[in-house]
Design a protein around this motif. Structure first.
Motif, PDB file in Angstrom:
ATOM      1  N   MET A   1     -40.554 -35.579-116.303  1.00 33.78           N
ATOM      2  CA  MET A   1     -41.808 -35.313-117.018  1.00 33.78           C
ATOM      3  C   MET A   1     -41.793 -36.065-118.348  1.00 33.78           C
ATOM      4  O   MET A   1     -40.780 -36.079-119.051  1.00 33.78           O
ATOM      5  N   THR A   2     -42.912 -36.686-118.716  1.00 35.73           N
ATOM      6  CA  THR A   2     -43.016 -37.411-119.965  1.00 35.73           C
ATOM      7  C   THR A   2     -43.079 -36.439-121.128  1.00 35.73           C
ATOM      8  O   THR A   2     -43.817 -35.454-121.091  1.00 35.73           O
ATOM      9  N   ASN A   3     -42.289 -36.712-122.166  1.00 35.68           N
ATOM     10  CA  ASN A   3     -42.343 -35.900-123.370  1.00 35.68           C
ATOM     11  C   ASN A   3     -43.737 -35.987-123.967  1.00 35.68           C
ATOM     12  O   ASN A   3     -44.250 -37.077-124.201  1.00 35.68           O
ATOM     13  N   ALA A   4     -44.357 -34.844-124.244  1.00 37.51           N
ATOM     14  CA  ALA A   4     -45.734 -34.845-124.744  1.00 37.51           C
ATOM     15  C   ALA A   4     -45.861 -35.613-126.044  1.00 37.51           C
ATOM     16  O   ALA A   4     -46.900 -36.222-126.324  1.00 37.51           O
ATOM     17  N   SER A   5     -44.801 -35.609-126.876  1.00 35.30           N
ATOM     18  CA  SER A   5     -44.885 -36.296-128.161  1.00 35.30           C
ATOM     19  C   SER A   5     -44.971 -37.806-127.995  1.00 35.30           C
ATOM     20  O   SER A   5     -45.321 -38.516-128.933  1.00 35.30           O
ATOM     21  N   LEU A   6     -44.634 -38.314-126.784  1.00 38.81           N
ATOM     22  CA  LEU A   6     -44.773 -39.742-126.552  1.00 38.81           C
ATOM     23  C   LEU A   6     -46.241 -40.132-126.357  1.00 38.81           C
ATOM     24  O   LEU A   6     -46.607 -41.295-126.507  1.00 38.81           O
ATOM     25  N   LEU A   7     -47.111 -39.188-125.994  1.00 38.18           N
ATOM     26  CA  LEU A   7     -48.526 -39.470-125.875  1.00 38.18           C
ATOM     27  C   LEU A   7     -49.160 -39.650-127.246  1.00 38.18           C
ATOM     28  O   LEU A   7     -49.966 -40.554-127.455  1.00 38.18           O
ATOM     29  N   THR A   8     -48.819 -38.782-128.177  1.00 41.62           N
ATOM     30  CA  THR A   8     -49.399 -38.787-129.511  1.00 41.62           C
ATOM     31  C   THR A   8     -48.518 -37.976-130.438  1.00 41.62           C
ATOM     32  O   THR A   8     -47.982 -36.940-130.030  1.00 41.62           O
ATOM     33  N   PRO A   9     -48.373 -38.406-131.693  1.00 43.64           N
ATOM     34  CA  PRO A   9     -47.561 -37.617-132.630  1.00 43.64           C
ATOM     35  C   PRO A   9     -48.132 -36.237-132.890  1.00 43.64           C
ATOM     36  O   PRO A   9     -47.418 -35.344-133.348  1.00 43.64           O
ATOM     37  N   LEU A  10     -49.413 -36.035-132.583  1.00 45.99           N
ATOM     38  CA  LEU A  10     -50.010 -34.730-132.811  1.00 45.99           C
ATOM     39  C   LEU A  10     -49.602 -33.703-131.768  1.00 45.99           C
ATOM     40  O   LEU A  10     -50.015 -32.544-131.833  1.00 45.99           O
ATOM     41  N   LEU A  11     -48.793 -34.114-130.795  1.00 41.17           N
ATOM     42  CA  LEU A  11     -48.201 -33.153-129.867  1.00 41.17           C
ATOM     43  C   LEU A  11     -46.720 -32.916-130.159  1.00 41.17           C
ATOM     44  O   LEU A  11     -46.041 -32.205-129.433  1.00 41.17           O
ATOM     45  N   GLY A  12     -46.221 -33.521-131.230  1.00 39.23           N
ATOM     46  CA  GLY A  12     -44.825 -33.351-131.607  1.00 39.23           C
ATOM     47  C   GLY A  12     -44.572 -32.042-132.344  1.00 39.23           C
ATOM     48  O   GLY A  12     -45.487 -31.262-132.629  1.00 39.23           O
ATOM     49  N   ASP A  13     -43.318 -31.808-132.698  1.00 44.24           N
ATOM     50  CA  ASP A  13     -42.922 -30.542-133.311  1.00 44.24           C
ATOM     51  C   ASP A  13     -43.568 -30.311-134.672  1.00 44.24           C
ATOM     52  O   ASP A  13     -43.769 -29.163-135.087  1.00 44.24           O
ATOM     53  N   THR A  26     -53.970 -32.949-124.814  1.00 43.58           N
ATOM     54  CA  THR A  26     -53.240 -33.376-123.617  1.00 43.58           C
ATOM     55  C   THR A  26     -54.190 -33.648-122.462  1.00 43.58           C
ATOM     56  O   THR A  26     -54.078 -34.651-121.754  1.00 43.58           O
ATOM     57  N   ASP A  27     -55.151 -32.774-122.271  1.00 42.10           N
ATOM     58  CA  ASP A  27     -56.133 -32.948-121.203  1.00 42.10           C
ATOM     59  C   ASP A  27     -56.946 -34.222-121.416  1.00 42.10           C
ATOM     60  O   ASP A  27     -57.210 -34.976-120.469  1.00 42.10           O
ATOM     61  N   LEU A  28     -57.342 -34.500-122.664  1.00 40.81           N
ATOM     62  CA  LEU A  28     -58.123 -35.704-122.953  1.00 40.81           C
ATOM     63  C   LEU A  28     -57.321 -36.964-122.666  1.00 40.81           C
ATOM     64  O   LEU A  28     -57.859 -37.962-122.154  1.00 40.81           O
ATOM     65  N   PHE A  29     -56.036 -36.966-122.971  1.00 42.64           N
ATOM     66  CA  PHE A  29     -55.199 -38.127-122.675  1.00 42.64           C
ATOM     67  C   PHE A  29     -55.145 -38.389-121.179  1.00 42.64           C
ATOM     68  O   PHE A  29     -55.217 -39.541-120.730  1.00 42.64           O
ATOM     69  N   GLU A  30     -55.015 -37.339-120.393  1.00 42.49           N
ATOM     70  CA  GLU A  30     -54.941 -37.519-118.940  1.00 42.49           C
ATOM     71  C   GLU A  30     -56.251 -38.085-118.390  1.00 42.49           C
ATOM     72  O   GLU A  30     -56.255 -38.987-117.547  1.00 42.49           O
ATOM     73  N   ARG A  31     -57.381 -37.600-118.886  1.00 42.68           N
ATOM     74  CA  ARG A  31     -58.672 -38.128-118.442  1.00 42.68           C
ATOM     75  C   ARG A  31     -58.843 -39.585-118.860  1.00 42.68           C
ATOM     76  O   ARG A  31     -59.401 -40.399-118.114  1.00 42.68           O
ATOM     77  N   GLU A  32     -58.382 -39.901-120.051  1.00 40.36           N
ATOM     78  CA  GLU A  32     -58.518 -41.264-120.565  1.00 40.36           C
ATOM     79  C   GLU A  32     -57.794 -42.270-119.673  1.00 40.36           C
ATOM     80  O   GLU A  32     -58.303 -43.369-119.411  1.00 40.36           O
ATOM     81  N   GLN A  33     -56.628 -41.910-119.198  1.00 41.16           N
ATOM     82  CA  GLN A  33     -55.877 -42.811-118.325  1.00 41.16           C
ATOM     83  C   GLN A  33     -56.643 -43.099-117.031  1.00 41.16           C
ATOM     84  O   GLN A  33     -56.648 -44.225-116.538  1.00 41.16           O
ATOM     85  N   GLN A  34     -57.309 -42.102-116.485  1.00 42.44           N
ATOM     86  CA  GLN A  34     -58.106 -42.305-115.268  1.00 42.44           C
ATOM     87  C   GLN A  34     -59.292 -43.225-115.535  1.00 42.44           C
ATOM     88  O   GLN A  34     -59.614 -44.098-114.724  1.00 42.44           O
ATOM     89  N   LEU A  35     -59.959 -43.065-116.684  1.00 42.40           N
ATOM     90  CA  LEU A  35     -61.103 -43.906-117.017  1.00 42.40           C
ATOM     91  C   LEU A  35     -60.697 -45.353-117.230  1.00 42.40           C
ATOM     92  O   LEU A  35     -61.409 -46.281-116.830  1.00 42.40           O
ATOM     93  N   MET A  36     -59.557 -45.581-117.849  1.00 46.63           N
ATOM     94  CA  MET A  36     -59.100 -46.953-118.107  1.00 46.63           C
ATOM     95  C   MET A  36     -58.885 -47.716-116.810  1.00 46.63           C
ATOM     96  O   MET A  36     -59.167 -48.917-116.724  1.00 46.63           O
ATOM     97  N   ALA A  37     -58.424 -47.020-115.795  1.00 49.92           N
ATOM     98  CA  ALA A  37     -58.171 -47.685-114.517  1.00 49.92           C
ATOM     99  C   ALA A  37     -59.453 -48.155-113.845  1.00 49.92           C
ATOM    100  O   ALA A  37     -59.421 -49.035-112.986  1.00 49.92           O
ATOM    101  N   ALA A  38     -60.590 -47.584-114.234  1.00 48.58           N
ATOM    102  CA  ALA A  38     -61.861 -47.918-113.596  1.00 48.58           C
ATOM    103  C   ALA A  38     -62.677 -48.946-114.370  1.00 48.58           C
ATOM    104  O   ALA A  38     -63.795 -49.275-113.966  1.00 48.58           O
ATOM    105  N   LEU A  39     -62.152 -49.473-115.470  1.00 46.78           N
ATOM    106  CA  LEU A  39     -62.905 -50.428-116.284  1.00 46.78           C
ATOM    107  C   LEU A  39     -63.086 -51.758-115.558  1.00 46.78           C
ATOM    108  O   LEU A  39     -62.248 -52.160-114.739  1.00 46.78           O
ATOM    109  N   PRO A  40     -64.187 -52.492-115.866  1.00 47.80           N
ATOM    110  CA  PRO A  40     -64.362 -53.832-115.278  1.00 47.80           C
ATOM    111  C   PRO A  40     -63.265 -54.784-115.715  1.00 47.80           C
ATOM    112  O   PRO A  40     -62.595 -54.571-116.733  1.00 47.80           O
ATOM    113  N   THR A  41     -63.126 -55.871-114.948  1.00 45.61           N
ATOM    114  CA  THR A  41     -62.137 -56.896-115.257  1.00 45.61           C
ATOM    115  C   THR A  41     -62.824 -58.114-115.864  1.00 45.61           C
ATOM    116  O   THR A  41     -64.041 -58.149-116.023  1.00 45.61           O
TER     117      THR A  41
END
Length: 396
Positions: A1-13, A26-41
């Motif tokens: 599992m990826t350490n949450a703090s690696l997504l953003t420092p605002l999830l760190g201790d 955390t939920d917004l980061f996961e959605r963002e990754q899905q949207l990036m995959a669908a962008l035009p080339t």
């Protein structure tokens, strides 16, 4: 599992966010990754990009009515937010977003500072959330903008502002989104974004301009100036329609001439730098090529324009015009093409420009609303010219 703090420092201790806020981020980061995959080339014939470009022109043309509609529908919300902000003892305003949303903030900074007499600083959302939040507090207002209302860095910036006790105001096309739900005050941008963003940005600028005017009215300050600027803002939709009708054919011809280029430059100073930012962003979105926005003075440090590069020089009436003339002369000396956007019968750039587009007079603090239109139109028309060229090669 990826350490949450690696997504953003605002999830760190050491994060000031509570557990509920961290879960939302955390939920917004996961959605963002899905949207990036669908962008035009950048494929010259990418159908996803072509579809968005096709939607872009109608949305450009609709801007006068969209601005009117947004201001009418949000009239009561703007006035209520203005009253609360005027009474809150705000001593500093931060304005944040990403991409076009940040350009919107650049467009309105000068107006806010003139009318309210306090520092108003546009900051890129990542920088705001991770680096420049240390002075946030109860005497600060954080203004955020995200069309989707789910841009992760923008939501993070707003949430860290709340955690530090600052007042928050959100703008979005999406009522009920995370940004809107979490903010103290919210204004809805009544605009479409099926194409690359155009009307969503200008309608947001208009909303914030009206907010600044209403805060000044609530404070009882700058009465005559506020009255003059209100009349000017009310006239903007008609001026945008005039610019489209008067200049689209000329802009389309420039696009045909410059369609083979791979780099497009935009320069301006003050609030009109927002128009330069929009211009470079639209070219990057609509086409597979580069768009670069350069602050007017930085253009001279050093040889920013190379031989053959087209430069859109945005110079409405104001203190930047003499330096804009210097810029046009330097661009010519370096062998580039100069396309100047000026006010009315301004002639100082005529002899050093390839084409001069004469736009209606507008107070410089509102200039981005009108001076953005030609660069939007250019991005659409140059993208279509590039599609036609690619289709011709493919057919051969």
């Amino acid at each position: 599992m990826t350490n949450a703090s690696l997504l953003t420092p605002l999830l760190g201790d050491q994060s000031p966010l509570d557990l509920r806020s961290r879960a939302l981020v955390t939920d917004l980061f996961e959605r963002e990754q899905q949207l990036m995959a669908a962008l035009p080339t950048d494929d010259p014939l990418d159908p996803k990009r072509r579809r968005r470009v096709d939607f872009t022109l109608p949305e450009i043309l609709e801007q006068p009515e969209v601005i009117r509609t947004t201001l009418q529908r949000e009239r009561e919300n703007i006035a209520a937010a203005a009253q609360n902000i005027a009474a809150a003892g705000i001593r500093r305003i931060f304005m944040t977003g990403c991409g076009d949303s940040l350009a919107v903030m650049v467009a309105v900074r000068s107006l806010f500072e003139e009318l309210l007499g306090i520092p108003c600083e546009p900051v890129q959302a990542l920088d705001m959330a991770y680096y420049y939040h240390h002075t946030l507090g109860p005497d600060t207002l954080m203004i955020t903008l995200s069309s989707s209302g789910t841009t992760t860095r923008t939501v993070e910036a707003m949430m860290i502002a709340k955690a530090k006790g600052a007042h928050t105001l959100a703008l979005s096309n999406t009522p009920g989104s995370a940004l809107m739900a979490e903010s103290d005050h919210r204004l809805t941008v009544h605009a479409q974004r099926k194409g690359w963003p155009t009307q969503a940005s200008t309608a947001a600028i208009a909303l914030l301009c009206q907010l600044a005017l209403d805060i000044a009215k609530a404070k009882g300050s700058n009465g005559e100036r506020v009255e003059a600027l209100q009349a000017a803002l009310d006239a903007i939709p008609a001026q945008i329609a005039e610019v489209i009708a008067s200049h689209e054919a000329v802009i389309a011809a420039i696009a045909e001439r410059e369609a083979a280029r791979s780099v497009y430059l935009y320069a301006a100073g003050g609030p009109s730098f927002a128009a330069a930012m929009f211009g470079s962003a639209k070219v990057k979105e609509c086409s597979p090529d580069h768009g670069i926005s350069i602050p007017l003075e930085e253009f001279h440090h050093y040889n920013s324009q190379k031989a053959g590069d087209p430069l859109f020089l945005i110079a409405p009436e104001g203190p930047s015009v003499p330096r804009a003339r210097d810029t046009a002369q330097e661009g010519r000396r370096w062998g580039g093409q100069i396309y100047s956007l000026v006010t009315g019968d301004e002639t100082r750039l005529d002899d050093c420009s390839d084409v001069v587009l004469r736009l209606p007079a507008v107070p410089e603090v509102l200039s981005a609303l009108v001076y953005t239109i030609p660069v939007q139109l250019f991005a659409y028309h140059v993208a279509m010219a590039k599609f036609r060229a690619a289709e011709s090669v493919h057919a051969a």
